[in-house]
Scaffold this motif. Structure first.
Motif, PDB file in Angstrom:
ATOM      1  N   LEU A   1      47.770  40.720  33.053  1.00 59.71           N
ATOM      2  CA  LEU A   1      47.335  39.831  34.127  1.00 59.71           C
ATOM      3  C   LEU A   1      46.967  40.639  35.368  1.00 59.71           C
ATOM      4  O   LEU A   1      45.959  40.370  36.028  1.00 59.71           O
ATOM      5  CB  LEU A   1      48.437  38.824  34.453  1.00 59.71           C
ATOM      6  CG  LEU A   1      48.113  37.765  35.519  1.00 59.71           C
ATOM      7  CD1 LEU A   1      46.916  36.930  35.096  1.00 59.71           C
ATOM      8  CD2 LEU A   1      49.327  36.889  35.776  1.00 59.71           C
ATOM      9  N   GLU A   2      47.781  41.656  35.693  1.00 60.18           N
ATOM     10  CA  GLU A   2      47.488  42.527  36.829  1.00 60.18           C
ATOM     11  C   GLU A   2      46.170  43.263  36.616  1.00 60.18           C
ATOM     12  O   GLU A   2      45.365  43.405  37.544  1.00 60.18           O
ATOM     13  CB  GLU A   2      48.623  43.550  37.000  1.00 60.18           C
ATOM     14  CG  GLU A   2      49.989  42.957  37.250  1.00 60.18           C
ATOM     15  CD  GLU A   2      50.158  42.452  38.668  1.00 60.18           C
ATOM     16  OE1 GLU A   2      49.324  42.813  39.524  1.00 60.18           O
ATOM     17  OE2 GLU A   2      51.104  41.687  38.920  1.00 60.18           O
TER      18      GLU A   2
ATOM     19  N   GLU B   1      35.147  37.318  39.045  1.00 61.01           N
ATOM     20  CA  GLU B   1      36.500  37.754  39.383  1.00 61.01           C
ATOM     21  C   GLU B   1      37.459  36.593  39.131  1.00 61.01           C
ATOM     22  O   GLU B   1      37.066  35.525  38.687  1.00 61.01           O
ATOM     23  CB  GLU B   1      36.580  38.223  40.830  1.00 61.01           C
ATOM     24  CG  GLU B   1      36.112  37.204  41.843  1.00 61.01           C
ATOM     25  CD  GLU B   1      36.127  37.755  43.264  1.00 61.01           C
ATOM     26  OE1 GLU B   1      36.611  37.026  44.136  1.00 61.01           O
ATOM     27  OE2 GLU B   1      35.670  38.884  43.481  1.00 61.01           O
ATOM     28  N   ARG B   2      38.752  36.864  39.382  1.00 63.12           N
ATOM     29  CA  ARG B   2      39.798  35.854  39.149  1.00 63.12           C
ATOM     30  C   ARG B   2      39.718  35.290  37.731  1.00 63.12           C
ATOM     31  O   ARG B   2      39.485  34.107  37.505  1.00 63.12           O
ATOM     32  CB  ARG B   2      39.686  34.717  40.163  1.00 63.12           C
ATOM     33  CG  ARG B   2      39.874  35.134  41.601  1.00 63.12           C
ATOM     34  CD  ARG B   2      41.215  35.733  41.884  1.00 63.12           C
ATOM     35  NE  ARG B   2      42.304  34.798  41.631  1.00 63.12           N
ATOM     36  CZ  ARG B   2      43.591  35.127  41.670  1.00 63.12           C
ATOM     37  NH1 ARG B   2      43.945  36.387  41.895  1.00 63.12           N
ATOM     38  NH2 ARG B   2      44.514  34.221  41.434  1.00 63.12           N
TER      39      ARG B   2
ATOM     40  N   SER C   1      55.410  45.640  36.614  1.00 63.50           N
ATOM     41  CA  SER C   1      54.728  44.355  36.458  1.00 63.50           C
ATOM     42  C   SER C   1      55.333  43.530  35.327  1.00 63.50           C
ATOM     43  O   SER C   1      55.619  44.050  34.250  1.00 63.50           O
ATOM     44  CB  SER C   1      53.245  44.591  36.185  1.00 63.50           C
ATOM     45  OG  SER C   1      52.580  43.380  35.955  1.00 63.50           O
TER      46      SER C   1
ATOM     47  N   THR D   1      45.803  33.491  30.713  1.00 65.94           N
ATOM     48  CA  THR D   1      46.645  32.320  30.483  1.00 65.94           C
ATOM     49  C   THR D   1      46.339  31.679  29.136  1.00 65.94           C
ATOM     50  O   THR D   1      47.245  31.299  28.383  1.00 65.94           O
ATOM     51  CB  THR D   1      46.428  31.284  31.599  1.00 65.94           C
ATOM     52  OG1 THR D   1      46.665  31.903  32.865  1.00 65.94           O
ATOM     53  CG2 THR D   1      47.371  30.113  31.430  1.00 65.94           C
TER      54      THR D   1
ATOM     55  N   ARG E   1      36.296  43.201  39.303  1.00 65.74           N
ATOM     56  CA  ARG E   1      35.355  42.669  40.294  1.00 65.74           C
ATOM     57  C   ARG E   1      33.962  43.124  39.884  1.00 65.74           C
ATOM     58  O   ARG E   1      33.680  44.322  39.853  1.00 65.74           O
ATOM     59  CB  ARG E   1      35.657  43.210  41.698  1.00 65.74           C
ATOM     60  CG  ARG E   1      37.030  42.869  42.240  1.00 65.74           C
ATOM     61  CD  ARG E   1      37.128  41.415  42.697  1.00 65.74           C
ATOM     62  NE  ARG E   1      38.369  41.152  43.388  1.00 65.74           N
ATOM     63  CZ  ARG E   1      39.522  40.902  42.786  1.00 65.74           C
ATOM     64  NH1 ARG E   1      39.587  40.905  41.462  1.00 65.74           N
ATOM     65  NH2 ARG E   1      40.621  40.664  43.481  1.00 65.74           N
TER      66      ARG E   1
ATOM     67  N   ASP F   1      42.114  35.069  35.661  1.00 66.02           N
ATOM     68  CA  ASP F   1      43.478  34.768  35.219  1.00 66.02           C
ATOM     69  C   ASP F   1      43.502  33.725  34.113  1.00 66.02           C
ATOM     70  O   ASP F   1      44.390  33.725  33.259  1.00 66.02           O
ATOM     71  CB  ASP F   1      44.321  34.239  36.391  1.00 66.02           C
ATOM     72  CG  ASP F   1      44.284  35.168  37.584  1.00 66.02           C
ATOM     73  OD1 ASP F   1      43.260  35.828  37.781  1.00 66.02           O
ATOM     74  OD2 ASP F   1      45.289  35.227  38.304  1.00 66.02           O
TER      75      ASP F   1
ATOM     76  N   VAL G   1      43.560  42.340  34.706  1.00 64.57           N
ATOM     77  CA  VAL G   1      42.429  41.417  34.779  1.00 64.57           C
ATOM     78  C   VAL G   1      42.126  41.027  36.226  1.00 64.57           C
ATOM     79  O   VAL G   1      40.964  40.837  36.605  1.00 64.57           O
ATOM     80  CB  VAL G   1      42.699  40.166  33.910  1.00 64.57           C
ATOM     81  CG1 VAL G   1      41.663  39.084  34.160  1.00 64.57           C
ATOM     82  CG2 VAL G   1      42.699  40.548  32.436  1.00 64.57           C
ATOM     83  N   GLN G   2      43.154  40.921  37.050  1.00 61.06           N
ATOM     84  CA  GLN G   2      42.950  40.563  38.459  1.00 61.06           C
ATOM     85  C   GLN G   2      42.215  41.656  39.234  1.00 61.06           C
ATOM     86  O   GLN G   2      41.686  41.402  40.320  1.00 61.06           O
ATOM     87  CB  GLN G   2      44.299  40.266  39.126  1.00 61.06           C
ATOM     88  CG  GLN G   2      44.903  38.941  38.689  1.00 61.06           C
ATOM     89  CD  GLN G   2      46.300  38.723  39.233  1.00 61.06           C
ATOM     90  OE1 GLN G   2      46.957  39.661  39.690  1.00 61.06           O
ATOM     91  NE2 GLN G   2      46.777  37.489  39.173  1.00 61.06           N
ATOM     92  N   LEU G   3      42.163  42.880  38.696  1.00 57.58           N
ATOM     93  CA  LEU G   3      41.458  43.982  39.349  1.00 57.58           C
ATOM     94  C   LEU G   3      39.958  43.968  39.075  1.00 57.58           C
ATOM     95  O   LEU G   3      39.198  44.684  39.729  1.00 57.58           O
ATOM     96  CB  LEU G   3      42.047  45.326  38.891  1.00 57.58           C
ATOM     97  CG  LEU G   3      43.497  45.615  39.290  1.00 57.58           C
ATOM     98  CD1 LEU G   3      43.975  46.896  38.628  1.00 57.58           C
ATOM     99  CD2 LEU G   3      43.629  45.720  40.809  1.00 57.58           C
TER     100      LEU G   3
ATOM    101  N   GLY H   1      53.113  31.199  36.938  1.00 57.84           N
ATOM    102  CA  GLY H   1      51.700  31.434  37.189  1.00 57.84           C
ATOM    103  C   GLY H   1      50.811  30.215  37.315  1.00 57.84           C
ATOM    104  O   GLY H   1      49.700  30.318  37.843  1.00 57.84           O
TER     105      GLY H   1
END
Length: 363
Positions: free
Chosen positions: A250-251, A263-264, A245, A270, A257, A266, A253-255, A106
């Motif tokens: 992580l998936e 957003e983003r 997954s 981490t 918006r 990640d 959190v990436q959703l 990642g």
């Protein structure tokens, strides 16, 4: 002698048990009932902790190695203590390897894995060499960061209206059998059975009388948190996506918006990943050093580097991440109940028998 307070013990238990656990959807074999499997395993884990506390109260100033020798004799107990020290080192190695694999997947995809693992293990070894008090102070500093980060993620998920409670239904669609199969031995062994590590550290708590109360409440709080995170991830992704997954959180959190601005995120996941893995890796590494030192009589600071070399060398034994995960989730979790459940039960039985024999002699 090193000593820690009750608040430090509580924070150590919380961060240690949480580790990287919320990042994964544990108990996924039960599909949408994974949270029920987590609940059942958490209840069984509390019973295990009750047993560990009962054993610890027999000799409050003794660590795990001393308890083994007290119950099984110097030679057998010492041999069992060495086996458990090796197991602590093995568990620490798994976390070192996790850091290497996840960093390459990642973050630093072009950085050699051996450098990442060497760096994180060097930091861990330095911490262990400084002793338990320094380690616990570091955990205290990391605790607010982890707590606020998890709170921030949960709030953003709720504000984004991503969770859908219908994804947790139907409840017990295939009966209780899949839930029990997911809970035992896998979820009991990881993370709740890892509370046996605290048998190494409880002897250093200044107020011995409050160890049980602090440990129970801390573990109960962690259990509720892990169940909540399990439900959140499942209610966002559903059982199919969660099972596919590698890092479900992580998936999720990436959703997120919000107003095309926030957003983003990640980096938050981490950060949580590295905090959890570092604390768990260092605690297990320190437990290995303390246990080995107690059995052999070698000063613990002299054991730090040799055990670090063993951990680092063994982290390369698994050929790839797929094999690493298979060993961890399909093999290790089937063996570790021998150390987490069988041996403590045997200690409990031996202790009761000794008390009974002593009582008969007194009469």
């Amino acid at each position: 002698m090193q000593q820690i307070g009750k608040n430090q013990l509580s924070i150590l238990i919380i961060i240690f048990l949480i580790g990287s656990t919320p990042l994964f959807e544990l108990g996924i074999k039960a599909k949408q009932d994974a949270w029920i499997a987590m609940t059942v395993a958490a209840a069984a884990g509390l019973l295990l902790t009750v047993m560990y506390i009962r054993i610890q109260k027999r000799a409050p100033e003794a660590g795990l190695a001393e308890l083994y020798m007290m119950h099984f004799g110097k030679w057998i107990g010492g041999a069992v203590g060495l086996i458990h020290a090796c197991w602590f080192a093995y568990e620490s190695m798994r976390n070192v390897r996790d850091v290497g694999e996840l960093t390459m997947m990642g973050l630093l995809t072009l950085t050699p894995k051996w450098i990442v693992m060497l760096l994180i293990l060097s930091v861990s070894a330095y911490t262990v060499s400084k002793g338990l008090e320094v380690f616990v102070r570091i955990v205290q500093l990391l605790f607010p960061v982890a707590a606020l980060s998890y709170l921030f993620v949960i709030l953003l998920l709720l504000i984004s209206r991503l969770p859908d409670i219908s994804r947790l239904q139907p409840v017990l669609e295939n009966g209780i059998a899949p839930v029990m199969k997911a809970a035992f031995p896998d979820l009991l062994s990881f993370p709740f059975g890892q509370m046996i590590t605290m048998l190494v550290f409880w002897k250093y708590v200044h107020e011995k009388k409050i160890i049980g109360r602090v440990s129970y409440w801390s573990q109960a709080g962690v259990s509720l948190f892990l169940i909540l995170m399990n439900m959140l991830i499942m209610s966002v992704l559903g059982p199919e996506l969660s099972s596919l997954s590698a890092l479900p959180l992580l998936e999720v959190v990436q959703l997120i918006r919000l107003a095309n601005i926030l957003e983003r995120l990640d980096v938050i996941v981490t950060l949580l990943l590295f905090i959890g893995l570092y604390v768990k890796m260092t605690a297990l590494y320190m437990a290995s050093v303390f246990t080995f030192s107690a059995v052999t009589g070698i000063p613990y600071r002299h054991c730090v580097m040799p055990i670090a070399l063993v951990i680092y060398a063994s982290s390369f034994l698994e050929a790839n991440n797929t094999y690493h995960i298979w060993i961890g989730l399909d093999v290790t979790l089937k063996i570790v109940p021998l150390l987490q459940v069988a041996l403590p039960l045997l200690m409990l039985a031996v202790g009761i028998r000794k008390k009974y024999k002593d009582a008969k002699i007194a009469v």
